[in-house]
Design an enzyme around this catalytic site. Structure first.
Site, mmCIF file in Angstrom:
data_model
loop_
_atom_site.group_PDB
_atom_site.id
_atom_site.type_symbol
_atom_site.label_atom_id
_atom_site.label_comp_id
_atom_site.label_asym_id
_atom_site.label_seq_id
_atom_site.Cartn_x
_atom_site.Cartn_y
_atom_site.Cartn_z
ATOM 1 N N HIS A 1 4.739 12.742 7.432
ATOM 2 C CA HIS A 1 3.343 12.946 7.823
ATOM 3 C C HIS A 1 3.242 13.737 9.126
ATOM 4 C CE1 HIS A 1 3.514 10.067 11.139
ATOM 5 N NE2 HIS A 1 4.166 9.240 10.330
ATOM 6 N N GLU B 1 6.580 2.661 6.564
ATOM 7 C CA GLU B 1 7.571 2.842 7.616
ATOM 8 C C GLU B 1 8.317 1.537 7.859
ATOM 9 O OE1 GLU B 1 9.781 4.332 9.055
ATOM 10 O OE2 GLU B 1 8.890 5.628 10.589
#
Length: 199
Positions: free
Chosen positions: A9, A79
């Site tokens: 990202h 994550e």
């Protein structure tokens, strides 16, 4: 078999300041949105059979701005759960643990909803995701795109290559980049890494 395309990202305020960002759902910065938009030609250069995205808004917004259509949200792409180190920088951690290294030592325990993960736990999650990738590659011609996060994608890469989860430390990965894992002589290889589009 198609390739595995990894998209980290775009920039967030916390990635910019070096704060560990696992479960905290923060948006992209304006620069992060621009990074994501510039990824569109790189992503479009591949024939995409399937796409998966982390549920965090920084990943979903990156997918949208990069032109990834119909990505399936998958929590296995989240994550690393940083537990007690969520929002803390490595510099701050080193004040009390000067030899601490995420890929070897894992994290300090956190609250019950985010207790933290060891490198091996992140590796097991990456293997679950890779099983889904292989199923998608077997179903249709083309490549699979994963839009996710830096530390998780590093561990996933290590496991794809047959390395230990902790060997994810070997693969530096910047925000707003595309990487490609392919095969050569039926073995998994890195075909492109940490690629940014031309400015």
């Amino acid at each position: 078999m198609g390739d595995l395309i990894l998209v980290r990202h775009g920039e967030t305020e916390w990635s910019l300041s070096g704060r560990h960002t696992g479960s905290t759902d923060i948006p992209l910065t304006e620069n992060g949105r621009e990074q994501a938009k510039r990824l569109a030609p790189l992503v479009a250069s591949h024939h995409i059979a399937a796409a998966f995205v982390s549920p965090m808004q920084r990943a979903r917004e990156t997918a949208r701005l990069a032109g990834v259509q119909g990505a399936r949200v998958d929590a296995d792409l989240c994550e690393w759960d940083y537990g007690g180190y969520e929002g803390v920088t490595t510099v701050e951690i080193h004040r009390t643990r000067p030899d601490w290294f995420l890929f070897d030592d894992g994290v300090a325990p956190g609250p019950p909803e985010h207790p933290g993960e060891s490198p091996e736990q992140v590796g097991a999650r990456a293997e679950r995701m890779l099983a889904k990738v292989d199923a998608a590659l077997a179903e249709a011609e083309g490549s699979v795109v994963l839009i996710s996060h830096g530390h998780f994608l590093r561990v996933l890469t290590a496991r794809r290559l047959g390395l230990r989860a902790s060997d994810g430390a070997l693969f530096q990965l910047a925000t707003g980049t595309v990487s490609r894992l392919s095969t050569e002589h039926r073995r998994h290889v890195v075909a492109g890494w940490n690629v940014r589009p031309p400015s």
